[in-house]
Write a protein that holds these residues in place. Sequence first.
Motif, PDB file in Angstrom:
ATOM      1  N   ILE A   1      -6.006  -5.386 -11.605  1.00  0.00           N
ATOM      2  CA  ILE A   1      -6.005  -4.735 -12.913  1.00  0.00           C
ATOM      3  C   ILE A   1      -7.110  -3.686 -12.839  1.00  0.00           C
ATOM      4  O   ILE A   1      -8.230  -4.005 -12.444  1.00  0.00           O
ATOM      5  N   VAL A   2      -6.765  -2.442 -13.142  1.00  0.00           N
ATOM      6  CA  VAL A   2      -7.738  -1.360 -12.945  1.00  0.00           C
ATOM      7  C   VAL A   2      -8.116  -0.690 -14.259  1.00  0.00           C
ATOM      8  O   VAL A   2      -7.337  -0.686 -15.221  1.00  0.00           O
TER       9      VAL A   2
ATOM     10  N   TYR B   1       2.587  -1.143  -9.640  1.00  0.00           N
ATOM     11  CA  TYR B   1       2.776  -0.750  -8.242  1.00  0.00           C
ATOM     12  C   TYR B   1       2.075   0.567  -7.908  1.00  0.00           C
ATOM     13  O   TYR B   1       1.739   0.813  -6.762  1.00  0.00           O
ATOM     14  N   PHE B   2       1.873   1.439  -8.900  1.00  0.00           N
ATOM     15  CA  PHE B   2       1.160   2.685  -8.633  1.00  0.00           C
ATOM     16  C   PHE B   2      -0.234   2.392  -8.077  1.00  0.00           C
ATOM     17  O   PHE B   2      -0.724   3.101  -7.197  1.00  0.00           O
ATOM     18  N   TYR B   3      -0.850   1.355  -8.580  1.00  0.00           N
ATOM     19  CA  TYR B   3      -2.187   0.985  -8.095  1.00  0.00           C
ATOM     20  C   TYR B   3      -2.090   0.021  -6.925  1.00  0.00           C
ATOM     21  O   TYR B   3      -2.669   0.244  -5.868  1.00  0.00           O
ATOM     22  N   SER B   4      -1.343  -1.036  -7.109  1.00  0.00           N
ATOM     23  CA  SER B   4      -1.156  -2.011  -6.033  1.00  0.00           C
ATOM     24  C   SER B   4      -0.132  -3.061  -6.435  1.00  0.00           C
ATOM     25  O   SER B   4      -0.108  -3.483  -7.587  1.00  0.00           O
TER      26      SER B   4
ATOM     27  N   LEU C   1      -8.663  -4.666   0.442  1.00  0.00           N
ATOM     28  CA  LEU C   1      -8.679  -3.652  -0.613  1.00  0.00           C
ATOM     29  C   LEU C   1     -10.059  -3.537  -1.257  1.00  0.00           C
ATOM     30  O   LEU C   1     -10.574  -2.441  -1.473  1.00  0.00           O
ATOM     31  N   LEU C   2     -10.660  -4.681  -1.554  1.00  0.00           N
ATOM     32  CA  LEU C   2     -11.978  -4.651  -2.206  1.00  0.00           C
ATOM     33  C   LEU C   2     -13.024  -4.034  -1.276  1.00  0.00           C
ATOM     34  O   LEU C   2     -13.884  -3.282  -1.719  1.00  0.00           O
ATOM     35  N   HIS C   3     -12.932  -4.354   0.022  1.00  0.00           N
ATOM     36  CA  HIS C   3     -13.846  -3.739   0.991  1.00  0.00           C
ATOM     37  C   HIS C   3     -13.693  -2.229   0.988  1.00  0.00           C
ATOM     38  O   HIS C   3     -14.667  -1.485   0.949  1.00  0.00           O
TER      39      HIS C   3
END
Length: 290
Positions: free
Chosen positions: A47-48, A262-265, A276-278
């Motif tokens: 969630i962004v 899906y645009f973000y992930s 991804l977090l790295h």
Amino acid sequence: RAKSLGGSRYVIYDESMQALGASRLQMETDLRSALKNDEFVLHYQPIVELKTSEIVGFEALVRWRSRPDSELIYPDQFIKIAEDSGLIVPIGAWVLRQACSVMCTLQQEFPRERPLTINVNLSSRQFSQLDLVHQIGRVVSETCILPGTLGLEITESVTMDDTDRTAAVVAELASAGVHVSIDDFGTGFSSLSYLHRFPIHVLKIDRSFTGRIDFDAESLAIVRTIANLARDLGMDVVAEGVETKAQAARLKSLDCKFGQGYFYSPPLDETSVRRLLHSQEMPMPHPRAR
Ligand code: C2E
Ligand code: MG
Ligand code: MG
Ligand code: MG
């Protein structure tokens, strides 16, 4: 109403329905053994924050892998049967504990000023468990998840089932630092007059609206209205199913703060979440080096 549709007592069997009943029964048996054999897995969808594209947390989504090499089975294929049979209660308990313990390790590996959050979906069967708040409190205290970082997603129909109890449960959860989101908001029939009585934290705009925001004036109006409502009631808003850059831009212009899609992930397994977090970690500014 929906509950009575699940039972076969009121209908006369024909051959195809008998087959359907048999396959449901088989599915129940399979789900029971899946639970015993640890065949469920969680994926996590970021969630962004729309303005920065920064990941603020994840939604845990359950999948079923019946053999190590076999394909994943998605919740749309088994959650309904799990609910009707009551198996959603132990499955949901597993999901909650797993999500909290994974989030705890992620919070340690990726410390943030505002720690990463995790959302878990709760079915109506789980929500009506009398010891729900106690159960959740136990999981929170037995895993090392940071206080205030667990959220539960319930649908509008769950909140409307017994509004007095919903108000009490949501309040108890809130005082235990557990946030409640309304999932798929806009598709159900929740009453606005009740909505403000519950200390709901987040409205999640259903992806059917997000998906039409670019070409359908009504969807756009609905999204704008939900975003304004959330703001006026002091709630956060997450748009579900963001698939394009244009949708993201439009949502930002409506002051919708968070998005998921899906645009973000897509939903990711644990390894991909770490990767991804790295990749998103900012190089730490080094004050003394300046
Ligand atoms: P949901 O809670 O509304 O979850 C969002 C669903 O939308 C997920 O499907 C997710 O993969 C999908 N999605 C995310 N971004 C996009 C996008 O950009 N476009 C489109 N078309 N879809 C997107 P999934 O994982 O198949 O889950 C379906 C539903 O199953 C969930 O809807 C939720 O209601 C239920 N569910 C999933 N996990 C659990 C669980 O652990 N417990 C319970 N009770 N229900 C669960
Ligand atoms: Mg959800
Ligand atoms: Mg949803
Ligand atoms: Mg849904």
